[in-house]
Design a protein around this motif. Structure first.
Motif, PDB file in Angstrom:
ATOM      1  N   ASN A 142       0.822  -1.230   0.000  1.00  0.00           N
ATOM      2  CA  ASN A 142       0.000   0.000   0.000  1.00  0.00           C
ATOM      3  C   ASN A 142       0.847   1.268   0.000  1.00  0.00           C
ATOM      4  N   LEU A 143       1.920   1.232  -0.783  1.00  0.00           N
ATOM      5  CA  LEU A 143       2.757   2.429  -0.822  1.00  0.00           C
ATOM      6  C   LEU A 143       2.054   3.512  -1.622  1.00  0.00           C
ATOM      7  N   GLU A 144       2.031   4.736  -1.074  1.00  0.00           N
ATOM      8  CA  GLU A 144       1.379   5.852  -1.767  1.00  0.00           C
ATOM      9  C   GLU A 144       2.286   7.072  -1.700  1.00  0.00           C
ATOM     10  N   PHE A 145       2.278   7.812  -2.797  1.00  0.00           N
ATOM     11  CA  PHE A 145       3.041   9.060  -2.832  1.00  0.00           C
ATOM     12  C   PHE A 145       2.124  10.200  -2.388  1.00  0.00           C
ATOM     13  N   ILE A 146       2.544  10.940  -1.394  1.00  0.00           N
ATOM     14  CA  ILE A 146       1.731  12.044  -0.875  1.00  0.00           C
ATOM     15  C   ILE A 146       2.105  13.313  -1.641  1.00  0.00           C
ATOM     16  N   ASN A 147       3.315  13.772  -1.452  1.00  0.00           N
ATOM     17  CA  ASN A 147       3.842  14.916  -2.207  1.00  0.00           C
ATOM     18  C   ASN A 147       5.239  14.574  -2.669  1.00  0.00           C
ATOM     19  N   SER A 148       5.523  14.838  -3.915  1.00  0.00           N
ATOM     20  CA  SER A 148       6.867  14.533  -4.388  1.00  0.00           C
ATOM     21  C   SER A 148       7.376  15.654  -5.259  1.00  0.00           C
ATOM     22  N   PHE A 150      10.261  15.525  -7.673  1.00  0.00           N
ATOM     23  CA  PHE A 150      11.340  14.697  -8.196  1.00  0.00           C
ATOM     24  C   PHE A 150      12.522  15.530  -8.690  1.00  0.00           C
ATOM     25  N   GLU A 151      12.211  16.766  -9.085  1.00  0.00           N
ATOM     26  CA  GLU A 151      13.328  17.625  -9.542  1.00  0.00           C
ATOM     27  C   GLU A 151      14.308  17.881  -8.407  1.00  0.00           C
ATOM     28  N   LYS A 152      13.765  18.038  -7.226  1.00  0.00           N
ATOM     29  CA  LYS A 152      14.652  18.260  -6.071  1.00  0.00           C
ATOM     30  C   LYS A 152      15.067  16.949  -5.423  1.00  0.00           C
ATOM     31  N   GLY A 153      14.492  15.858  -5.925  1.00  0.00           N
ATOM     32  CA  GLY A 153      14.818  14.549  -5.343  1.00  0.00           C
ATOM     33  C   GLY A 153      14.130  14.307  -4.021  1.00  0.00           C
ATOM     34  N   GLU A 154      12.970  15.006  -3.811  1.00  0.00           N
ATOM     35  CA  GLU A 154      12.275  14.857  -2.526  1.00  0.00           C
ATOM     36  C   GLU A 154      11.006  14.042  -2.705  1.00  0.00           C
ATOM     37  N   VAL A 155      10.779  13.142  -1.774  1.00  0.00           N
ATOM     38  CA  VAL A 155       9.530  12.368  -1.813  1.00  0.00           C
ATOM     39  C   VAL A 155       8.937  12.306  -0.413  1.00  0.00           C
ATOM     40  N   GLU A 156       7.606  12.273  -0.382  1.00  0.00           N
ATOM     41  CA  GLU A 156       6.920  12.003   0.884  1.00  0.00           C
ATOM     42  C   GLU A 156       5.979  10.827   0.627  1.00  0.00           C
TER      43      GLU A 156
END
Lengths: 312, 191
Positions: A142-148, A150-156
């Motif tokens: 159940n992996l979900e992306f909340i805010n990402s 990708f240009e900065k290489g940041e994922v939540e």
């Protein structure tokens, strides 16, 4: 116990699920019960909160797109079915002897190959499966992306991590009792729930935590599998009889559709326990009603026997 | 051209089995809005709803030959719908990171409504936060509890209907609903 019945009816009343007689009974009760009126208000508030905030308009564009995609898929499936049926017709009506011979040979080869895989390869596969299980420690689902970004290489991200846990110990152990109590309520497999109750029954003596007792009571009253309810009742009959267990037995006697369980409940009330514990008015009323109205003649007789003992 | 709209569901199924696409489309148009709506409410996502919609109706299309007319077509269809919803992994759902803690020490701002002339954007934010909190609370329910709760409160099905759709007993549906209601009352008591 009487009021507990109304607490259960309260939720069903808020969902308009009570029959007419039950509804009238509950409404009469509510006239004199502030607690139930307040709880009903809370439930209505919850319902209104959910329905005003969650109900949304149907996305007509998405529905239209879905319909178009579906129709295209159906047409494609129908075309494939048509082609397949033509090929099948060709193959199943061989016109020459050599074609028949070829089919027979192909069937033998296929059967041989299938037999080889079943008989000789399955043991290897089992060994492989065992090794695979040994390697897996935990899994992520159940992996979900909340805010990402990708240009900065940041994922939540948010995910569930499921780690199997193996525990070995005695059913007297508090931690094991906690896990078993939860399993008795939550596990969807009735076989597992049955084993859970058997695990409890294996404990000699009557030392049981409240949490365990409450889980057994819930299982006896509400589990939809009669085998689980029966085993839970067996376990409770072996515990020290108290008001909670008495009320639960009365609930089963009143409400369980399974006559075997009602018989077991009334036996438990009579044979194993101190009659002084069942002199409250509600229990006596239930026994009187059972003596007159239960469809099972054994229960009627048993109820009468208990009432006679109480009078003497 | 034959008018399929007057045929019963069973007659349409028989026609659809003979590769009559028009009959099948007439059949699914009777119920597809409801199927889509159930999926969209469950996942709070039109994209997931589209995936579920496709899967449900392809399964139904492929299963038509084996349909034995022992139950209503709609009963079977909605059972497939709930089953697909419960097994489908949501891919597009937006997750709102809002606190739903009922703790007394919760420092999240209390909700106050101000006059619409003064604070229109703030009002929108508050409504959006409330909606997010409620949605998060519903999302935290176990899948079957969430499904039973949505079918009861949003789609207004009776318990016996939900039991048929979820292929379980009425007692089990009541259990799911009792647990879901208790959890939501606890999580949403600050709203």
């Amino acid at each position: 116990m009487e009021h507990k019945k109304f607490e259960e009816m309260l939720i069903l009343y808020s969902w308009s699920e009570l029959k007419k007689e039950e509804r009238n009974e509950f409404e009469r009760h509510m006239l004199g019960c502030d607690s139930c009126r307040n709880k009903l208000e809370e439930l209505k508030k919850l319902h209104d909160l959910v329905t005003t905030n969650i109900t949304e308009e149907l996305d007509e564009n998405a529905l239209f797109e879905s319909r178009q995609e579906l129709l295209a898929e159906i047409r494609s499936l129908n075309r494939k079915k048509f082609q397949f049926s033509r090929i099948w017709e060709y193959l199943t009506t061989p016109t020459s002897g050599s074609l028949r011979f070829a089919y027979s040979l192909a069937s033998v080869v296929i059967l041989f190959a299938v037999g080889y895989f079943i008989l000789f390869k399955s043991t290897d596969r089992k060994g492989q499966v065992t090794n695979d299980i040994a390697k897996v420690e935990s899994s992520i689902t159940n992996l979900e992306f909340i805010n990402s970004d990708f240009e900065k290489g940041e994922v939540e991200i948010v995910y569930d991590q499921i780690t199997p846990v193996k525990v070995k110990g005695n059913v007297n152990d508090a931690e094991i009792q906690k896990v078993l109590a939860q399993s008795l309520i939550d596990n969807e497999n009735p076989g597992v729930r049955l084993k859970t109750v058997s695990a409890i029954l294996s404990e000699k003596g009557t030392r049981t935590s409240n949490m365990f007792k409450e889980a057994l009571i819930k299982a006896m009253m509400y589990d939809d599998n009669p085998g689980v309810r029966k085993e839970a009742m067996n376990a409770l009959c072996n515990l020290q009889f108290d008001d909670q267990i008495r009320d639960a037995m009365i609930h089963v006697l009143q409400n369980d559709k399974n006559s075997g369980l009602r018989i077991q409940a009334i036996n438990c009330l009579d044979v194993k326990n101190d009659l002084q514990k069942i002199t409250d008015p509600n229990t006596i009323n239930v026994l009187k009603k059972k003596m007159e109205e239960d469809e099972n003649s054994y229960i009627k007789l048993r109820a009468k026997t208990i009432l006679t003992k109480l009078e003497s | 051209m034959q008018d399929f709209s007057s045929l019963s569901d069973n007659d349409l199924i028989i026609e659809a089995r003979n590769r009559n696409n028009t009959a099948f489309s007439n059949l699914f148009y009777r119920y597809d809005k409801k199927v889509f709506s159930i999926a969209a409410q469950y996942f709070q996502s039109s994209d997931d709803a589209k995936d579920v919609y496709q899967e449900v109706f392809i399964r139904v299309f492929k299963g038509l030959k084996k349909f034995e007319f022992r139950s209503e077509f709609s009963t079977w269809l909605f059972r497939v719908t709930t089953n697909v919803c419960l097994t489908h992994k949501a891919q597009y759902k937006k997750f709102q990171n809002v606190s739903i803690s009922p703790d007394e020490n919760d420092e999240s701002p209390k909700i106050e409504l101000k006059s619409s002339e003064e604070n229109e954007p703030d009002n929108q934010l508050i409504i959006s936060e409330t909606k997010g909190k409620i949605q998060s609370a519903i999302d935290s329910l176990a899948p079957k509890q969430r499904m039973a709760f949505m079918l009861k409160h949003i789609h207004n099905y009776k318990i016996r209907e939900i039991a048929k759709m979820m292929k379980c007993s009425e007692g089990t549906v009541k259990k799911y609903l009792f647990i879901a209601t208790d959890k939501l009352r606890l999580k949403l008591k600050t709203i």
